[in-house]
Design a protein around this motif. Structure first.
Motif, PDB file in Angstrom:
ATOM      1  N   GLY A   1     -88.391  92.622  13.211  1.00 17.74           N
ATOM      2  CA  GLY A   1     -86.871  92.700  14.145  1.00 17.74           C
ATOM      3  C   GLY A   1     -87.970  93.732  15.562  1.00 17.74           C
ATOM      4  O   GLY A   1     -87.384  93.607  16.737  1.00 17.74           O
ATOM      5  N   LEU A   2     -88.852  95.086  15.233  1.00 17.36           N
ATOM      6  CA  LEU A   2     -89.258  95.769  16.804  1.00 17.36           C
ATOM      7  C   LEU A   2     -90.082  94.984  17.310  1.00 17.36           C
ATOM      8  O   LEU A   2     -89.772  95.328  18.185  1.00 17.36           O
ATOM      9  N   LEU A   3     -90.502  94.481  17.202  1.00  9.40           N
ATOM     10  CA  LEU A   3     -91.435  92.996  17.426  1.00  9.40           C
ATOM     11  C   LEU A   3     -90.553  92.596  18.536  1.00  9.40           C
ATOM     12  O   LEU A   3     -90.842  91.658  19.835  1.00  9.40           O
ATOM     13  N   LYS A   4     -89.147  91.795  18.085  1.00 13.75           N
ATOM     14  CA  LYS A   4     -88.576  90.697  18.820  1.00 13.75           C
ATOM     15  C   LYS A   4     -88.009  91.481  19.740  1.00 13.75           C
ATOM     16  O   LYS A   4     -87.664  91.164  21.369  1.00 13.75           O
ATOM     17  N   THR A   5     -87.059  92.756  19.018  1.00 12.68           N
ATOM     18  CA  THR A   5     -86.236  93.900  20.264  1.00 12.68           C
ATOM     19  C   THR A   5     -87.906  94.490  21.723  1.00 12.68           C
ATOM     20  O   THR A   5     -87.131  94.914  22.322  1.00 12.68           O
TER      21      THR A   5
END
Length: 138
Positions: free
Chosen positions: A73-77
């Motif tokens: 999720g952190l990579l996505k955002t």
């Protein structure tokens, strides 16, 4: 002495723990189809690929203790759709910590007092002195 090769680096606006233990390093190698030294060479030479960066961060976050879903999720955002060059130094730091250890890690070298420097050789030494002593004035 055991070394963790864990490094704290800034990502997504916070200091985060990154680590590539052997299992994470193997997963990274499989995703990017090269070993850590070749990966460092790609980073340094500007021949890196998107997944070289993304997977280094992803595997490093998981190895540093973050849940896999949270890391994804952190990579996505905070990675996807952003300019990629900014992540090269981060990725270099993650892989370097794995290969040579984190910069602030104790390398296990003994720490002790330095031996005092002797101004002249031991008088009982069989070695000749390299210079004659100055004559003493009266």
């Amino acid at each position: 002495m055991s070394r963790s090769a864990e490094v704290t680096l800034s990502f997504a606006g916070e200091d985060r723990q990154f680590r590539l233990p052997i299992g994470r390093l193997r997963a990274l190698q499989e995703k990017v189809d090269c070993g850590p030294m070749e990966l460092l060479s790609r980073f340094a030479g500007g021949t890196w690929r998107v997944d070289d960066l993304r997977e280094t961060i992803h595997q490093g976050l998981i190895g540093g203790g973050m849940d896999a879903r949270e890391a994804a999720g952190l990579l996505k955002t905070d990675f996807d759709d952003l300019p990629l060059q900014q992540f090269v130094p981060l990725c270099q730091g993650i892989v370097m910590a794995c290969v040579v250890g984190a910069p602030d890690e104790d390398l296990g070298e003994p720490k002790g007092e330095e031996a005092p420097m002797s101004p002249s050789p031991d008088p009982s030494s069989a070695s000749a002195t390299s210079t004659e002593p100055e004559p003493q004035s009266a």
